[in-house]
Design an enzyme around this catalytic site. Structure first.
Site, mmCIF file in Angstrom:
data_model
loop_
_atom_site.group_PDB
_atom_site.id
_atom_site.type_symbol
_atom_site.label_atom_id
_atom_site.label_comp_id
_atom_site.label_asym_id
_atom_site.label_seq_id
_atom_site.Cartn_x
_atom_site.Cartn_y
_atom_site.Cartn_z
ATOM 1 C CG ASP A 135 45.542 27.797 29.732
ATOM 2 O OD1 ASP A 135 46.066 27.398 30.657
ATOM 3 O OD2 ASP A 135 44.517 27.255 29.541
ATOM 4 C CG ASP A 163 45.739 45.679 30.333
ATOM 5 O OD1 ASP A 163 46.599 45.772 31.353
ATOM 6 O OD2 ASP A 163 44.815 46.942 30.276
ATOM 7 C CG ASP A 191 43.088 29.688 35.096
ATOM 8 O OD1 ASP A 191 43.726 28.920 34.258
ATOM 9 O OD2 ASP A 191 41.942 29.765 35.541
ATOM 10 C CE LYS A 209 43.223 46.581 34.092
ATOM 11 N NZ LYS A 209 43.682 47.054 32.830
ATOM 12 C CE1 TYR A 216 39.090 32.221 38.492
ATOM 13 C CE2 TYR A 216 41.004 30.547 38.823
ATOM 14 C CZ TYR A 216 40.170 31.712 37.986
ATOM 15 O OH TYR A 216 40.601 31.787 36.761
#
Ligand code: NAD
Length: 355
Positions: free
Chosen positions: A248, A220, A244, A188, A142
């Site tokens: 959620d 994943d 993020d 990852k 980000y």
């Protein structure tokens, strides 16, 4: 008697309604814990833009830096969606976190037994879930450079330095020490170089916490495991973008976004806020669930002020209100004895917390 200075940023939409209830509960608990709060209000978001032309006035940063902690409601709304990017409420919030240097976002996801039917997952899968996502907040893709776009191409850079990984890893291990002493680091590393460094550095930091069990999981798989068997997790340590998304996902385990608090910490002053937004669709109707904000105030007592007794009282008061069947409208269909307004729910919790 100890006095704490709290910066209150109510923001837009339901922000003022939910912050008022959190203050009610803080004052109730203060009266029986020999503490006192003084509050100073500061503007941020759309309301700040309307008054000052800036979604994050310098005065708000000054007031926040001059406090013991910041209690934050929510910002944003359709009215400000078409402003230039730097004038939008959300830009103010990102800039605020960066200015304060709060690099660690703590997001607990707990399933209350009383609301087990509110989860979209089966009760036997979610019963007893109690996990904490520790997300790096001011680095990663980000913020990484270079970033940009032209007509035919867009690009962002996922970058972490050793120093950034070390400090967020310490946060995760320290929190794990106060919980079930397990950290699962999400990355990852099978594809991304930045994740390989992440994994190496987290493993090094783990050596300083021999009591904490460290595991690693690809993002994943973590997304899958969160809905397959969420109870396996205690602390989930993640970078910015993975956290993020996963936080959620984790929030949905509990049934309503109106229940979930968060803390952004790591610097001198922390920011304590519900995970939801300003909910313009229900603003001003007195039906917002104030529990996420009340539990954020409890996190503030615990993590910023070290007032664990007061924090425990708030957590217990929330549980009791839910156990006795009090529900705001978002949870009305789940074993409600009485459906209450935002303000009634705040008063019930304040009353229990003061005992
Ligand atoms: P939202 O979280 O505001 O609302 C999503 C849905 O959840 C809505 O139906 C809303 O009514 C409901 N909801 C949210 N909080 C609730 C509560 N306490 N009680 C009952 N129901 C609740 O997300 P959105 O609609 O995508 O965004 C609205 C605005 O909030 C946007 O401008 C967005 O940019 C902003 N936003 C701000 C923050 C923040 O301030 N930290 C976070 C997310 C979104």
């Amino acid at each position: 008697m100890k006095t704490y200075k709290i910066a209150l940023i109510k923001g837009d939409g339901i922000g003022p309604e939910i912050i008022d209830e959190a203050v009610k509960v803080l004052d109730a608990v203060a009266s029986c814990c020999d503490i006192e709060f003084s509050y100073e209000e500061a503007l941020m978001g759309g309301c700040a833009y309307d008054i000052t032309g800036d979604p994050l006035p310098q005065e708000t940063i000054n007031i926040s830096l001059n406090s013991d902690a910041v209690l934050f409601g929510a910002i944003g709304g359709a009215k400000w969606d078409n402003l230039p990017r730097e004038k939008r409420p959300e830009s103010g919030l990102l800039r605020f976190r960066k200015e304060l240097g709060v690099y660690a976002n703590l997001r607990p996801a707990t399933v209350f037994d009383e609301l087990i039917n509110a989860s979209s997952l089966k009760p036997e899968v979610v019963k007893g879930v109690d996990l904490m996502v520790v997300r790096e907040l001011i680095g990663g893709i980000y913020f990484g450079e270079p970033k940009g776009r032209d007509e035919n191409k867009g690009w962002n850079t996922m970058v972490y330095t050793r120093e950034e990984i070390v400090r967020i890893a310490h946060q995760a291990f320290k929190i794990a020490m106060t919980r079930s002493k397990r950290v699962c680091s999400i990355d990852k590393a099978n594809v991304l170089d930045v994740s390989q460094l992440w994994r190496e550095v987290v493993t090094e930091v783990a050596c300083e916490y021999p009591e904490v069990e460290l595991s690693h999981m690809y993002v994943d798989n973590a997304a899958m495991q969160l809905i397959r068997d969420p109870r396996q997790f205690d602390v989930m340590l993640t970078g910015n973008i993975f956290g993020d998304i996963l936080s959620d996902e984790a929030s949905m385990l509990s049934g309503s976004i109106g229940l979930l608090p968060s803390a952004s910490v790591g610097a001198k002053i922390g920011v304590y806020e519900p995970i939801h937004g300003s909910a313009p669709d229900i603003a001003g109707q007195g039906i917002a669930n104030p529990i996420a904000t009340i539990l954020s105030a409890s996190m503030m007592l615990r993590y910023a002020l070290g007032e664990h007794v007061a924090a425990d009282k708030i957590d217990a008061a929330v549980k009791r209100a839910l156990k006795e069947g009090y529900r705001t409208k978002d949870l009305a269909q789940y074993d409600a004895k009485e459906v209450c307004s935002t303000s009634e729910m705040g008063s019930i919790i304040a009353n229990y917390a003061a005992k």
